[in-house]
Design an enzyme around this catalytic site. Structure first.
Site, PDB file in Angstrom:
ATOM      1  N   GLU A  45       0.696  -1.419  -0.225  1.00  0.00           N
ATOM      2  CA  GLU A  45      -0.317   0.152   0.073  1.00  0.00           C
ATOM      3  C   GLU A  45       0.875   1.210   0.300  1.00  0.00           C
ATOM      4  O   GLU A  45      -0.165   2.675   0.889  1.00  0.00           O
ATOM      5  CB  GLU A  45      -1.121   0.287   1.335  1.00  0.00           C
ATOM      6  CG  GLU A  45      -1.726  -1.149   1.244  1.00  0.00           C
ATOM      7  CD  GLU A  45      -3.267  -1.179   1.910  1.00  0.00           C
ATOM      8  OE1 GLU A  45      -3.775   0.111   2.539  1.00  0.00           O
ATOM      9  OE2 GLU A  45      -3.219  -2.161   2.493  1.00  0.00           O
ATOM     10  N   ARG A 177      -8.956  -0.476  -5.866  1.00  0.00           N
ATOM     11  CA  ARG A 177      -7.678  -1.028  -4.616  1.00  0.00           C
ATOM     12  C   ARG A 177      -7.693  -2.501  -4.111  1.00  0.00           C
ATOM     13  O   ARG A 177      -9.106  -2.926  -4.054  1.00  0.00           O
ATOM     14  CB  ARG A 177      -7.535  -0.344  -3.856  1.00  0.00           C
ATOM     15  CG  ARG A 177      -6.479  -1.397  -2.961  1.00  0.00           C
ATOM     16  CD  ARG A 177      -4.878  -1.447  -2.901  1.00  0.00           C
ATOM     17  NE  ARG A 177      -4.197  -1.319  -1.641  1.00  0.00           N
ATOM     18  CZ  ARG A 177      -3.373  -2.401  -1.883  1.00  0.00           C
ATOM     19  NH1 ARG A 177      -3.547  -3.306  -3.143  1.00  0.00           N
ATOM     20  NH2 ARG A 177      -2.602  -3.038  -0.621  1.00  0.00           N
ATOM     21  N   ASP A 199       6.213  -4.776 -11.890  1.00  0.00           N
ATOM     22  CA  ASP A 199       5.214  -4.143 -10.329  1.00  0.00           C
ATOM     23  C   ASP A 199       4.859  -5.154  -9.426  1.00  0.00           C
ATOM     24  O   ASP A 199       4.506  -6.733 -10.895  1.00  0.00           O
ATOM     25  CB  ASP A 199       4.086  -3.145 -10.465  1.00  0.00           C
ATOM     26  CG  ASP A 199       3.170  -3.445  -9.761  1.00  0.00           C
ATOM     27  OD1 ASP A 199       3.667  -2.824  -8.129  1.00  0.00           O
ATOM     28  OD2 ASP A 199       1.880  -2.880  -9.689  1.00  0.00           O
TER      29      ASP A 199
END
Length: 397
Positions: A45, A177, A199
């Site tokens: 996060e 998210r 990523d």
């Protein structure tokens, strides 16, 4: 003579084929020099995936219908899950009651359907609960429990998101998210260069997958959530997020695999940090901080120097490029990415000067060096040990 003539012709054909293959390999090798692999690393996060999404949108890469549907599903889950977390914290941890007891049935419906389908009726419940003073009081103490930073967005937009005719926007894509699992790659063309931005999930249980992507890396972009100074981790509610980021950063920059690799530090979520620092002192995370409470620039500089100190101790003399931004703001992502590209290519004032660690001027013995390393060589064994270190160094789940 016939045999001699035949052999000569065959040899000429074989030679031509070999030359063609050699030229093809040379062309591929030349092309590889302009392909730069960039790793996005950081704790869970921190905003890595948001930054990656923004890069895709900046380069006008199409978002597939499947991705849009997945993001819409994630948003609906985000709405119910975030309100469920808030209500549970009120009851179990903070002991804060609803200011309006008439909202108790709405709270019960949300908790019962927390993992279910977001209907318009449930979305209306969420929006009504968000206006309750008790819920707002719990949100003000969110540093004591884990909840998504974008929760206010989910609550405000709940009814729109729940609408069966909901059409997802670019902002929705950025704000959705879901936990990053596996490896996601964005290919960004900057002729004659091509950047491959990788990523990977930042949660502790995802970091074991990092060892598979450490080869042939041009740069590491380490992303930190500035507002993490006042928050706890999802995996460990006793652990401060900023402390976790500092420890992970030390592991990354100390790893011999990244000895000759550019390191960039993105201090993310500055917009949320500017709000949080007015109410929660940086001393809650760093008791040694002597700056004025509420002074945004002084606080950011202190945090930046914490990471610079780690870098200086781990790899003395190695430069660290930092950039402060809010990944949800596309213009700031564009500026940050431009700085990263220029740093990798060694550009100054628009000049195409190559950096010391570029593929065009490799350093002997460093990552990207043309020196041959065999599986049995000390260099390869050291690389394997370095990969393993990032896994074994992780706290037990």
């Amino acid at each position: 003579m016939g045999c001699a003539s035949s052999t000569g012709a065959g040899g000429a054909v074989d030679g031509n084929q070999k030359n063609a293959v050699d030229k093809l390999l040379e062309a591929e090798a030349e092309k590889e020099k302009f392909i730069y692999k960039v790793l996005l690393l950081g704790a869970g996060e921190s905003g890595k995936s948001t930054f990656s999404k923004q890069l895709r949108l900046i380069y006008k890469q199409a978002i597939s219908a499947r991705e849009r549907e997945a993001s819409a599903t994630a948003l609906r889950f985000n709405v119910l899950e975030s309100m469920g977390v808030l209500l549970e914290a009120m009851h179990q941890q903070l002991e804060i009651p609803l200011a309006d007891s008439a909202l108790a049935p709405a709270a019960q419906r949300v908790l019962m359907q927390r993992d279910g389908c977001l209907t318009v009726e449930l979305a209306q419940d969420v929006q009504a609960l968000w206006q309750d003073e008790g819920v707002q009081a719990a949100w003000a103490q969110r540093g004591k429990f884990h909840i998504l930073d974008a929760s206010p967005f989910y609550f405000r937009e709940a009814v729109r998101i729940a609408d069966p005719a909901f059409e997802i926007t670019e902002e929705d894509l950025i704000m959705s998210r879901s936990t990053t699992t596996g490896v996601k790659v964005a290919t960004l063309p900057e002729p004659p260069f091509e950047f491959s931005v990788v990523d990977v999930g930042g949660q502790r249980n995802e970091r074991k997958k990092w060892i598979h992507i450490f080869d042939d890396v041009k740069a590491v972009v380490f992303v930190v959530s500035l507002v993490g100074y006042s928050q706890v981790m999802f995996e460990d509610p006793t652990k401060n997020r900023m402390h976790e980021s500092l420890e992970l950063f030390e592991q990354i920059v100390s790893n011999p695999l990244f000895e000759g690799v550019h390191i960039f530090l993105l201090l993310n979520k500055k917009d949320l940090f500017e709000q949080a620092i007015q109410h929660v002192s940086l001393k809650t995370c760093f008791p040694e901080y002597e700056g004025e409470d509420g002074n945004v620039m002084a606080a950011i500089e202190f945090v930046e120097n914490k990471f610079r100190g780690v870098m200086a101790q781990a790899t003395p003399g190695k430069p660290l490029t930092t950039h402060c931004m809010a990944a949800r703001v596309r213009m700031e992502c564009r500026q940050g990415w431009n700085d990263i590209m220029q740093g990798i290519k060694g550009e100054k004032g628009g000049k195409g000067t190559l950096s010391p660690f570029s593929k065009h001027s490799p350093q002997p013995g460093l990552l990207g060096s043309p020196n041959k390393v065999t599986a049995s060589s000390p260099g390869m064994r050291k690389a394997d040990e370095s990969r393993a270190a990032l896994v074994t160094a992780q706290p037990a789940e």
